[in-house]
Write a protein that holds these residues in place. Structure first.
Motif, PDB file in Angstrom:
ATOM      1  N   LEU A 148       0.831  -1.207   0.000  1.00 49.06           N
ATOM      2  CA  LEU A 148       0.000   0.000   0.000  1.00 49.06           C
ATOM      3  C   LEU A 148       0.862   1.253   0.000  1.00 49.06           C
ATOM      4  O   LEU A 148       0.579   2.225  -0.739  1.00 49.06           O
ATOM      5  CB  LEU A 148      -0.926  -0.001   1.217  1.00 49.06           C
ATOM      6  N   LEU A 149       1.913   1.264   0.825  1.00 46.80           N
ATOM      7  CA  LEU A 149       2.802   2.429   0.884  1.00 46.80           C
ATOM      8  C   LEU A 149       3.494   2.645  -0.460  1.00 46.80           C
ATOM      9  O   LEU A 149       3.586   3.782  -0.949  1.00 46.80           O
ATOM     10  CB  LEU A 149       3.830   2.219   1.996  1.00 46.80           C
ATOM     11  N   GLN A 150       3.955   1.583  -1.065  1.00 50.35           N
ATOM     12  CA  GLN A 150       4.642   1.684  -2.348  1.00 50.35           C
ATOM     13  C   GLN A 150       3.706   2.239  -3.423  1.00 50.35           C
ATOM     14  O   GLN A 150       4.093   3.118  -4.207  1.00 50.35           O
ATOM     15  CB  GLN A 150       5.154   0.301  -2.761  1.00 50.35           C
ATOM     16  N   ALA A 151       2.470   1.700  -3.473  1.00 54.92           N
ATOM     17  CA  ALA A 151       1.514   2.179  -4.479  1.00 54.92           C
ATOM     18  C   ALA A 151       1.180   3.661  -4.270  1.00 54.92           C
ATOM     19  O   ALA A 151       1.101   4.444  -5.232  1.00 54.92           O
ATOM     20  CB  ALA A 151       0.249   1.331  -4.425  1.00 54.92           C
ATOM     21  N   TRP A 152       0.968   4.058  -3.022  1.00 55.09           N
ATOM     22  CA  TRP A 152       0.644   5.470  -2.735  1.00 55.09           C
ATOM     23  C   TRP A 152       1.794   6.397  -3.108  1.00 55.09           C
ATOM     24  O   TRP A 152       1.582   7.452  -3.722  1.00 55.09           O
ATOM     25  CB  TRP A 152       0.304   5.589  -1.251  1.00 55.09           C
ATOM     26  N   LEU A 153       3.020   6.000  -2.754  1.00 53.38           N
ATOM     27  CA  LEU A 153       4.183   6.836  -3.078  1.00 53.38           C
ATOM     28  C   LEU A 153       4.405   6.917  -4.583  1.00 53.38           C
ATOM     29  O   LEU A 153       4.664   8.019  -5.127  1.00 53.38           O
ATOM     30  CB  LEU A 153       5.429   6.275  -2.394  1.00 53.38           C
ATOM     31  N   VAL A 192      10.818   9.837  -3.253  1.00 58.39           N
ATOM     32  CA  VAL A 192      11.619   8.829  -3.958  1.00 58.39           C
ATOM     33  C   VAL A 192      12.405   7.976  -2.969  1.00 58.39           C
ATOM     34  O   VAL A 192      12.491   6.742  -3.101  1.00 58.39           O
ATOM     35  CB  VAL A 192      12.558   9.502  -4.979  1.00 58.39           C
ATOM     36  N   ILE A 193      12.989   8.652  -1.959  1.00 58.95           N
ATOM     37  CA  ILE A 193      13.739   7.894  -0.949  1.00 58.95           C
ATOM     38  C   ILE A 193      12.809   6.961  -0.177  1.00 58.95           C
ATOM     39  O   ILE A 193      13.141   5.802   0.100  1.00 58.95           O
ATOM     40  CB  ILE A 193      14.458   8.869   0.005  1.00 58.95           C
ATOM     41  N   ALA A 194      11.616   7.457   0.156  1.00 56.34           N
ATOM     42  CA  ALA A 194      10.647   6.617   0.868  1.00 56.34           C
ATOM     43  C   ALA A 194      10.228   5.424   0.005  1.00 56.34           C
ATOM     44  O   ALA A 194      10.061   4.306   0.509  1.00 56.34           O
ATOM     45  CB  ALA A 194       9.435   7.451   1.257  1.00 56.34           C
ATOM     46  N   LEU A 195      10.065   5.673  -1.324  1.00 56.64           N
ATOM     47  CA  LEU A 195       9.711   4.567  -2.230  1.00 56.64           C
ATOM     48  C   LEU A 195      10.825   3.527  -2.286  1.00 56.64           C
ATOM     49  O   LEU A 195      10.556   2.317  -2.266  1.00 56.64           O
ATOM     50  CB  LEU A 195       9.431   5.118  -3.635  1.00 56.64           C
ATOM     51  N   ALA A 196      12.069   4.016  -2.341  1.00 52.06           N
ATOM     52  CA  ALA A 196      13.198   3.089  -2.355  1.00 52.06           C
ATOM     53  C   ALA A 196      13.247   2.272  -1.063  1.00 52.06           C
ATOM     54  O   ALA A 196      13.526   1.054  -1.080  1.00 52.06           O
ATOM     55  CB  ALA A 196      14.505   3.857  -2.564  1.00 52.06           C
ATOM     56  N   CYS A 197      12.953   2.917   0.055  1.00 49.79           N
ATOM     57  CA  CYS A 197      12.935   2.191   1.339  1.00 49.79           C
ATOM     58  C   CYS A 197      11.815   1.144   1.360  1.00 49.79           C
ATOM     59  O   CYS A 197      11.994   0.038   1.900  1.00 49.79           O
ATOM     60  CB  CYS A 197      12.757   3.177   2.485  1.00 49.79           C
ATOM     61  N   ALA A 198      10.652   1.495   0.776  1.00 50.55           N
ATOM     62  CA  ALA A 198       9.549   0.525   0.724  1.00 50.55           C
ATOM     63  C   ALA A 198       9.925  -0.679  -0.125  1.00 50.55           C
ATOM     64  O   ALA A 198       9.645  -1.827   0.246  1.00 50.55           O
ATOM     65  CB  ALA A 198       8.298   1.206   0.170  1.00 50.55           C
ATOM     66  N   LEU A 199      10.559  -0.430  -1.277  1.00 50.86           N
ATOM     67  CA  LEU A 199      10.984  -1.531  -2.129  1.00 50.86           C
ATOM     68  C   LEU A 199      12.028  -2.394  -1.425  1.00 50.86           C
ATOM     69  O   LEU A 199      11.988  -3.631  -1.492  1.00 50.86           O
ATOM     70  CB  LEU A 199      11.544  -0.988  -3.446  1.00 50.86           C
ATOM     71  N   LEU A 200      12.975  -1.705  -0.748  1.00 54.16           N
ATOM     72  CA  LEU A 200      13.997  -2.448  -0.004  1.00 54.16           C
ATOM     73  C   LEU A 200      13.364  -3.248   1.130  1.00 54.16           C
ATOM     74  O   LEU A 200      13.760  -4.403   1.395  1.00 54.16           O
ATOM     75  CB  LEU A 200      15.039  -1.476   0.546  1.00 54.16           C
ATOM     76  N   THR A 224      -5.478   8.957  -8.115  1.00 50.12           N
ATOM     77  CA  THR A 224      -6.340   7.848  -7.706  1.00 50.12           C
ATOM     78  C   THR A 224      -6.324   6.734  -8.751  1.00 50.12           C
ATOM     79  O   THR A 224      -6.278   5.534  -8.419  1.00 50.12           O
ATOM     80  CB  THR A 224      -7.771   8.336  -7.483  1.00 50.12           C
ATOM     81  N   ALA A 225      -6.385   7.145 -10.042  1.00 48.87           N
ATOM     82  CA  ALA A 225      -6.359   6.152 -11.116  1.00 48.87           C
ATOM     83  C   ALA A 225      -5.057   5.351 -11.090  1.00 48.87           C
ATOM     84  O   ALA A 225      -5.054   4.112 -11.251  1.00 48.87           O
ATOM     85  CB  ALA A 225      -6.529   6.845 -12.470  1.00 48.87           C
ATOM     86  N   LEU A 226      -3.940   6.055 -10.893  1.00 48.55           N
ATOM     87  CA  LEU A 226      -2.651   5.359 -10.832  1.00 48.55           C
ATOM     88  C   LEU A 226      -2.593   4.413  -9.627  1.00 48.55           C
ATOM     89  O   LEU A 226      -2.082   3.297  -9.711  1.00 48.55           O
ATOM     90  CB  LEU A 226      -1.512   6.384 -10.758  1.00 48.55           C
ATOM     91  N   LEU A 227      -3.122   4.881  -8.489  1.00 51.26           N
ATOM     92  CA  LEU A 227      -3.123   4.049  -7.285  1.00 51.26           C
ATOM     93  C   LEU A 227      -3.900   2.747  -7.530  1.00 51.26           C
ATOM     94  O   LEU A 227      -3.433   1.648  -7.178  1.00 51.26           O
ATOM     95  CB  LEU A 227      -3.739   4.826  -6.120  1.00 51.26           C
ATOM     96  N   GLY A 277       1.749   9.096  -6.189  1.00 43.10           N
ATOM     97  CA  GLY A 277       1.986  10.502  -5.858  1.00 43.10           C
ATOM     98  C   GLY A 277       3.160  11.085  -6.612  1.00 43.10           C
ATOM     99  O   GLY A 277       3.115  12.247  -7.066  1.00 43.10           O
ATOM    100  N   ILE A 278       4.231  10.308  -6.776  1.00 39.42           N
ATOM    101  CA  ILE A 278       5.409  10.797  -7.504  1.00 39.42           C
ATOM    102  C   ILE A 278       5.061  11.056  -8.972  1.00 39.42           C
ATOM    103  O   ILE A 278       5.399  12.108  -9.540  1.00 39.42           O
ATOM    104  CB  ILE A 278       6.565   9.784  -7.400  1.00 39.42           C
ATOM    105  N   ILE A 279       4.370  10.097  -9.603  1.00 43.32           N
ATOM    106  CA  ILE A 279       4.025  10.264 -11.024  1.00 43.32           C
ATOM    107  C   ILE A 279       3.057  11.419 -11.210  1.00 43.32           C
ATOM    108  O   ILE A 279       3.234  12.276 -12.111  1.00 43.32           O
ATOM    109  CB  ILE A 279       3.419   8.959 -11.575  1.00 43.32           C
ATOM    110  N   ALA A 280       2.023  11.520 -10.376  1.00 43.42           N
ATOM    111  CA  ALA A 280       1.057  12.617 -10.498  1.00 43.42           C
ATOM    112  C   ALA A 280       1.712  13.955 -10.218  1.00 43.42           C
ATOM    113  O   ALA A 280       1.441  14.962 -10.913  1.00 43.42           O
ATOM    114  CB  ALA A 280      -0.109  12.376  -9.552  1.00 43.42           C
ATOM    115  N   GLY A 281       2.571  14.021  -9.216  1.00 45.49           N
ATOM    116  CA  GLY A 281       3.255  15.274  -8.912  1.00 45.49           C
ATOM    117  C   GLY A 281       4.172  15.722 -10.024  1.00 45.49           C
ATOM    118  O   GLY A 281       4.261  16.924 -10.335  1.00 45.49           O
ATOM    119  N   ALA A 282       4.863  14.781 -10.661  1.00 41.14           N
ATOM    120  CA  ALA A 282       5.792  15.137 -11.738  1.00 41.14           C
ATOM    121  C   ALA A 282       5.053  15.594 -12.985  1.00 41.14           C
ATOM    122  O   ALA A 282       5.463  16.573 -13.634  1.00 41.14           O
ATOM    123  CB  ALA A 282       6.696  13.944 -12.057  1.00 41.14           C
TER     124      ALA A 282
END
Length: 557
Positions: free
Chosen positions: A34-39, A61-69, A276-279, A42-47
């Motif tokens: 859930l955290l990975q999908a939300w981040l 991005v750092i939070a997304l990398a931590c979630a993946l790790l 929301t669509a991306l999520l 948000g990154i894609i929509a914000g960009a």
């Protein structure tokens, strides 16, 4: 498709612990999804919508990398836990399996095929690796991840969540249907493998005899035919596995496609925000992925589950009751009206007569006394029940009628472990192990290894062992003759400080000169013991205080 095998929960402690740890890890993985999908959304929509650069998105991005790790670490931890749990459970099951075989005793083993039991104890239990390392962890994820993902999608976009909730049950339905076919095919594959293993073992055991009579080449064709049958059965099982994986992938792909079409149409109409669509699009495949992987892992673990059915069929068999009165064979023994039914097969090992039905009596109303401290000889025709009689005295066979009394106590009510500690036994077909002659003799002290070298040498002299004690033998005593193997086994029986000594044809395969030497040394080894000797040799019967002529139905006292 079965869930957790309840028998594993009942017979192994490690399974419960593993399921709890898998549940904790699965919940953590679901939250990270859930955290990975939300981040990521948000990154894609914000960009794209807000024009945020990498500097302003660095924290996400750092939070997304931590979630993946974190997901990678949790996957690694889950695999380590699964492997360790699998090793512990397999060890516990193997011990329970061997303990049950020991508790059931030789009489039960005569109705089983050693090749099948060996395959079950080795490859069958090892096949549970995939069940623990892949199937069970995925089963936990199936119960956690889809529910968490669907709940999050419901709060974000209820139409997409409704599509997931409607289509998601289709995958377990197809899995159950495919699992039934897979179970039947895997059972056939396992049965074919056991037949092949048993036949191959039988051929190896009788290879010398087959070679003598020129029948060894004919067995090559039989093994080739069985191997080809095993190959075809395995390929048929794999075909089902591949086709079922295709069905599950197709259902999951079409379901995700429905979600994507619904989201895309509403996104174009402006009824759904991009984030929301991306999520939703990121979460939708994650809801189906655990089911798709579960189907694949089920096929990988199907062989272990098929073997587990036969394994628990053995473990759950009722064994003779343990415990009882503590009886030591110091006093004499009395057989009173003993009857044992079955198909006689003079195998030379107590309990290895075919005792699986009341077709005919192996022993019928047998009554006689074995005095304490004396040597009793048992003789009679082959198949007359002599080895069965030794099995009764050893405690591995229970009479169908009558009693075997020691000090006035029926052996049926005696503690078998305590009784056998006071018995030393040499079978007609003694087994030697790879190692030195001295090590094989030293097994006679009950496996404790406490017998000193002087005691081993005394036992070897009494049994007229004429090979060096430091000679290294191969498997089953390879390197010495049949007569030498028998004398090494006799020395092992003599070494054991037991008041009751049971010997089955101790001088068979021994030349006349060595037999005469044994006749001179054995009386000293028998002193102070109650000895029962099964033999056809008149010279050995001459050492006996009494001789019992056993003809299955009548024994003179």
């Amino acid at each position: 498709m079965p869930a957790v095998d309840r028998r594993l929960l009942r017979y192994t402690r490690g399974t419960r612990i593993f399921l709890v740890l898998s549940g904790v890890i699965g919940t953590a993985q679901a939250l990270l999804i859930l955290l990975q999908a939300w981040l990521l959304a948000g990154i894609i929509a914000g960009a794209f919508l807000d024009g945020l650069d990498l500097g302003r998105l660095r924290g996400r991005v750092i939070a997304l990398a931590c979630a993946l790790l974190g997901r990678a670490v949790l996957s690694w931890v889950a695999e380590v836990v699964a492997q360790r749990c699998s090793a512990a459970v397999k060890s516990e099951l193997r011990m329970r399996f061997l303990e049950k075989i020991t508790a059931l005793g030789p009489r039960w083993l005569t109705g089983e095929r050693s090749g099948e039991l060996t395959t079950l104890a080795t490859r069958g239990i090892d096949a549970l690796d995939d069940y623990f390392a892949k199937y069970l962890p995925q089963l936990v994820l199936v119960t956690v991840v889809p529910l968490v993902v669907a709940a999050r999608m419901l709060t974000a976009d209820w139409p997409s969540a409704l599509i997931v909730l409607v289509t998601l049950p289709l995958i377990p339905l197809f899995m159950v249907l495919v699992g039934l076919a897979t179970k039947a095919a895997t059972a056939r594959q396992w049965a074919t493998l056991q037949t092949l293993a048993q036949h191959f073992l039988d051929v190896l055991a009788g290879l010398g005899t087959l070679k003598v009579f020129g029948r060894s080449r004919a067995q090559v064709e039989t093994i080739r035919r069985l191997s080809d049958q095993q190959r075809r059965t395995t390929l048929a099982t794999l075909r089902i596995a591949f086709l079922s994986s295709l069905v599950l992938e197709l259902v999951a792909t079409l379901s995700v496609a429905l979600v994507a079409v619904s989201v895309g149409l509403r996104l174009v109409d402006g009824r759904l925000p991009l984030q929301t669509a991306l999520l939703v699009l990121i979460l939708a495949p994650e809801a189906y992925l655990p089911f798709r992987l579960l189907g694949a892992h089920y096929h990988a673990s199907a062989e272990g589950l098929a073997a587990a059915d036969e394994l628990f069929a053995v473990i759950e068999q009722a064994a003779p009751p343990r415990g009882g009165q503590l009886v030591a064979p110091a006093a004499g023994l009395v057989l009173r009206g003993v009857t044992v039914h079955g198909r006689p097969r003079d195998s030379g090992r107590p309990g290895e007569d075919r005792l699986d039905g009341p077709e005919q009596p192996v022993l019928d109303e047998v009554s006689f006394v074995i005095p304490a401290g004396q040597v009793t000889g048992i003789t009679g025709a082959s198949g007359g029940g002599k080895s069965t009689l030794l099995g009764l005295l050893l405690g591995t066979i229970r009479p169908d009628r009558g009693q075997v009394l020691a000090g006035g106590i029926d052996l049926v009510t005696a503690d078998p472990g305590h009784w056998r500690r006071g018995v030393s036994w040499m079978s007609q077909d003694p087994v030697l192990f790879a190692g030195t002659v001295a090590a094989n003799i030293r097994l006679g002290d009950g496996g404790r290894g406490a017998a000193d070298d002087a005691a081993v040498r005394r036992a070897a002299r009494a049994a007229r062992v004429d090979v060096p004690l430091d000679l290294v033998l191969g498997e089953r005593g390879a390197g010495v003759s049949a007569g030498q193997r028998r004398r090494i086994a006799l020395a092992r029986a003599i070494l054991r400080d037991a008041p009751l000594l049971l010997l089955d044809e101790p001088t068979e395969s021994v030349d006349p000169g060595t037999e005469q030497a044994l006749l001179e040394s054995l009386p000293a080894a028998f002193a102070g013991r109650t000895v029962v000797i099964v033999t056809h040799r008149p010279a050995l019967l001459g050492l006996c205080d009494q001789v019992i002529q056993l003809d299955r139905t009548a024994v003179p006292a």
